[in-house]
Design an enzyme around this catalytic site. Structure first.
Site, short mmCIF file in Angstrom:
data_model
loop_
_atom_site.label_atom_id
_atom_site.label_comp_id
_atom_site.label_asym_id
_atom_site.label_seq_id
_atom_site.Cartn_x
_atom_site.Cartn_y
_atom_site.Cartn_z
N LEU A 37 -27.38 154.74 15.37
CA LEU A 37 -27.18 154.22 14.01
C LEU A 37 -26.14 155.08 13.27
O LEU A 37 -25.98 156.26 13.57
CB LEU A 37 -28.50 154.25 13.25
CG LEU A 37 -29.66 153.42 13.83
CD1 LEU A 37 -30.93 153.63 13.01
CD2 LEU A 37 -29.29 151.94 13.87
N GLY A 38 -25.46 154.49 12.31
CA GLY A 38 -24.55 155.28 11.46
C GLY A 38 -23.15 154.71 11.32
O GLY A 38 -22.45 155.03 10.36
N CYS A 41 -18.33 155.48 10.00
CA CYS A 41 -18.29 156.65 9.13
C CYS A 41 -18.94 157.85 9.80
O CYS A 41 -18.35 158.93 9.88
CB CYS A 41 -19.01 156.31 7.83
SG CYS A 41 -19.12 157.67 6.70
N GLY A 178 1.65 155.61 10.63
CA GLY A 178 0.84 155.20 9.48
C GLY A 178 0.42 156.40 8.65
O GLY A 178 -0.17 157.34 9.17
N GLY A 180 -1.46 156.26 5.71
CA GLY A 180 -2.59 156.04 4.81
C GLY A 180 -3.53 157.24 4.96
O GLY A 180 -3.19 158.23 5.63
N GLY A 269 -4.14 150.85 9.84
CA GLY A 269 -5.09 150.00 9.09
C GLY A 269 -6.24 149.55 9.98
O GLY A 269 -6.32 149.91 11.16
N HIS A 443 -15.03 179.06 -16.76
CA HIS A 443 -13.89 179.86 -16.32
C HIS A 443 -14.35 180.96 -15.38
O HIS A 443 -15.38 181.58 -15.64
CB HIS A 443 -13.21 180.49 -17.55
CG HIS A 443 -12.08 181.39 -17.19
ND1 HIS A 443 -10.87 180.90 -16.76
CD2 HIS A 443 -12.00 182.75 -17.14
CE1 HIS A 443 -10.05 181.91 -16.50
NE2 HIS A 443 -10.73 183.05 -16.72
C1 LIG Z 1 -10.95 158.36 10.77
C2 LIG Z 1 -11.64 157.79 9.57
C3 LIG Z 1 -12.02 158.65 8.56
C4 LIG Z 1 -12.67 158.15 7.44
N1 LIG Z 1 -13.04 159.02 6.45
C5 LIG Z 1 -13.65 158.54 5.35
C6 LIG Z 1 -14.07 159.42 4.33
O1 LIG Z 1 -13.89 160.65 4.42
N2 LIG Z 1 -14.70 158.91 3.24
C7 LIG Z 1 -14.92 157.56 3.13
O2 LIG Z 1 -15.49 157.14 2.12
N3 LIG Z 1 -14.54 156.70 4.07
C8 LIG Z 1 -13.92 157.16 5.20
N4 LIG Z 1 -13.56 156.29 6.19
C9 LIG Z 1 -13.88 154.85 6.01
C10 LIG Z 1 -15.35 154.59 6.35
O3 LIG Z 1 -15.63 155.06 7.65
C11 LIG Z 1 -15.65 153.12 6.23
O4 LIG Z 1 -15.24 152.65 4.98
C12 LIG Z 1 -17.14 152.87 6.40
O5 LIG Z 1 -17.59 153.30 7.66
C13 LIG Z 1 -17.45 151.39 6.23
O6 LIG Z 1 -18.82 151.20 6.36
P1 LIG Z 1 -19.45 149.82 6.83
O7 LIG Z 1 -20.91 150.00 6.68
O8 LIG Z 1 -18.78 148.72 6.14
O9 LIG Z 1 -19.05 149.67 8.38
P2 LIG Z 1 -19.03 150.61 9.62
O10 LIG Z 1 -19.26 152.02 9.30
O11 LIG Z 1 -17.80 150.25 10.37
O12 LIG Z 1 -20.30 150.15 10.46
C14 LIG Z 1 -20.39 148.87 11.00
C15 LIG Z 1 -21.46 148.87 12.07
O13 LIG Z 1 -21.69 147.53 12.48
C16 LIG Z 1 -21.87 147.48 13.88
N5 LIG Z 1 -21.58 146.13 14.32
C17 LIG Z 1 -20.39 145.47 14.28
N6 LIG Z 1 -20.55 144.20 14.73
C18 LIG Z 1 -21.84 144.06 15.06
C19 LIG Z 1 -22.63 142.98 15.56
N7 LIG Z 1 -22.10 141.78 15.78
N8 LIG Z 1 -23.94 143.19 15.78
C20 LIG Z 1 -24.51 144.40 15.55
N9 LIG Z 1 -23.82 145.45 15.07
C21 LIG Z 1 -22.51 145.28 14.81
C22 LIG Z 1 -20.91 148.53 14.39
O14 LIG Z 1 -21.29 148.96 15.69
C23 LIG Z 1 -21.06 149.62 13.34
O15 LIG Z 1 -22.08 150.53 13.69
C24 LIG Z 1 -12.94 156.76 7.33
C25 LIG Z 1 -12.56 155.90 8.36
C26 LIG Z 1 -11.93 156.40 9.47
C27 LIG Z 1 -11.56 155.46 10.58
#
Ligand SMILES: Cc1cc2nc3c(=O)[nH]c(=O)nc-3n(C[C@H](O)[C@H](O)[C@H](O)COP(=O)(O)OP(=O)(O)OC[C@H]3O[C@@H](n4cnc5c(N)ncnc54)[C@H](O)[C@@H]3O)c2cc1C
Length: 464
Positions: A37-38, A41, A178, A180, A269, A443
């Protein structure tokens, strides 16, 4: 099995929504296709990158310890050990998420989730196929790295955020396509670990969503520190070489350059995880693959919500995904909810110097017709920054002249991503520039620079 709520995806959006649903007494299932899980992120995003970044920071302290009067004989970076530490942190927090599911009586259903329409979710896992009945569904399936046409990730040469985090040594050289947040963060980390880093960005500036002054300052500091930054650069052919990879690039001046490196990171992206989700069986509307929602995270299909990276127009940040989860679950549970104000979302980029920002950039404020007043205060004049030996950067406040309304705050400098909290709280509480000028800042601290920047809006900063 029949549930009040089935959530698909256990990233910060999905698992936080599951906890809140449990707290509200909803019978909830969390479907996750990964073995842990997780989400992005925790496993290949926020947490592992910031763990490596912390090690890079410590490493830099050792390399420059002489300035502090500390002599270190031959400090040595044991990168596999740093990776092990990062992995331990991730594993600990994945267990933490599991614990939260148990504590809040959420069923973790292992497998890939798909909507069948009519409130049914099919889950395909190792143990076969099961169908869940759901009164409500939240799609929280997140995003994956977008690739350039013709490129496929591989652990040896062409990397995404996934492969780069499992490298067992620091590459001698790294091209990053990229600029970003993801691109510049990896650039900043591996530069500090000693890699020769080249950042290629197609747009005219790096971190293009930030205020222009922030982009300029980061580019200036990156170049000064030895990172090669090419903006307005168009990447052509990328080919494997004996020692790694070669990229053909048309630079802003029209000349073509061939850049060699051991590895190349694609950070152009993220694409939404909506394929194969069965959305065609529903009324859910898409915009280039991302899910369209209203202010309460509802899709066009009754009872189906979407949160996080998968949502059209959502800033792809973990804290946004989590807060969207609160909005969706609150709505499902019939609680009072406040939709997200996109102007109050902190942006955080964990580079050196770091970036923290909230609200309108100066250009956006002017474009919206505000009578803009800007207050700026440099970390050069901040005594805590001197103590830390980190003088780059500034705080910039964008305000409206009429009532002193705070329109945006943009910080680049030491711990900027922590400092921005004060500005977010001030804007959420609708404080004015005057309120913040009268707010006492301790300060010597870095956040004194924020108080000074607010005073600078009226030309009243003390240490400038
Ligand atoms: C390198 C990197 C660094 C980052 N650093 C930061 C940061 O410092 N701070 C920050 O705020 N954001 C950061 N982000 C962005 C952040 O990781 C995402 O915005 C965040 O994880 C989005 O959360 P979410 O819950 O939408 O999806 P996700 O974290 O992508 O989780 C989606 C989950 O859904 C699961 N899943 C997908 N399809 C299915 C399915 N059909 N059935 C069952 N499970 C499925 C996946 O396996 C995954 O576990 C970073 C991203 C990257 C790539």
């Amino acid at each position: 099995m029949s549930y009040d709520l089935v959530i698909i995806g256990s990233g910060p959006g999905g698992y936080s929504a599951a906890v809140r649903a449990g707290q509200y007494g909803l019978k909830t299932a969390l479907v996750e296709r990964d073995s842990k899980l997780g989400g992005t992120c925790l496993h290949v995003g926020c947490v592992p990158t910031k763990a490596l970044l912390h090690t890079a920071e410590i490493w830099q302290h050792f390399l420059h310890s002489e300035e502090e009067g500390i002599h270190c004989e031959n400090p040595r970076l044991d990168y596999p050990k740093a990776v092990e530490r990062k992995d331990k942190i991730v594993a600990k927090h994945a267990k933490g998420v599991e614990f939260l599911m148990k504590k809040n009586k959420v069923d973790w259903i292992k497998g890939s989730g798909k909507l069948l329409g009519g409130g049914k979710v099919e889950v395909r896992g190792d143990k076969g196929i099961q169908t869940l009945d759901a009164k409500n569904i939240i799609i929280a399936t997140g995003s994956g790295a977008r690739m350039l046409p013709g490129l496929e990730p591989d652990p040896e040469r062409i990397l995404t955020n996934v492969e780069i985090l499992s490298m067992t040594s620091v590459p001698r050289s790294l091209i990053i396509i990229g600029a970003g947040a993801v691109g510049v963060e990896f650039g900043s980390i591996f530069h500090r670990f000693g890699a020769k880093v080249t950042i290629l960005e197609m747009l005219p500036r790096i971190v293009p969503v930030e205020d222009e002054d922030i982009s300029k300052e980061l580019e200036r500091v990156f170049r000064k520190s030895g990172i090669r930054v090419e903006t307005g650069a168009k990447v052509g052919e990328v080919a494997a070489t004996e020692g790694g990879v070669k990229a053909s690039v048309t630079l802003a001046n029209g000349k073509t350059d061939q850049i060699d490196a051991e590895k190349l990171l694609v950070a152009v992206g993220r694409k939404p995880n909506t394929e194969g989700m069965g959305l065609e069986q529903t009324r859910v509307e898409l915009d280039r693959g991302f899910i369209k929602v209203n202010a309460f995270q509802q899709t066009a299909e009754p009872g189906v919500y979407a949160i996080g990276d998968v949502v059209a127009g959502t800033p792809q940040l973990a804290h946004v995904a989590a807060m969207e989860g609160m909005v969706a679950v609150g709505n499902i549970a019939g609680k009072p909810v406040k939709p997200i104000d996109k102007n109050r979302i902190p942006g955080a980029t964990y580079t050196e110097p770091g970036i923290g920002s909230v609200g309108l950039t100066e250009a956006q404020a002017r474009a919206q017709g505000h009578r803009v007043k800007v207050g700026k205060f440099s970390f050069l004049a901040n005594s805590k920054a001197s103590i830390l030996g980190r003088h780059d950067g500034f705080v910039k406040v964008v305000a409206d002249e009429k009532y002193g309304e705070i329109l945006g705050v943009h910080i680049i400098g030491p711990h900027a991503y922590e400092l921005i909290g004060e500005a977010v709280a001030a804007m959420e509480a609708e404080a004015t520039v005057e309120t913040m000028m009268a707010t006492i800042h301790a300060h010597p601290t870095l956040y004194e620079a924020i108080g000074e920047a607010f005073s600078a809006v009226y030309g009243l900063a003390i240490n400038a």
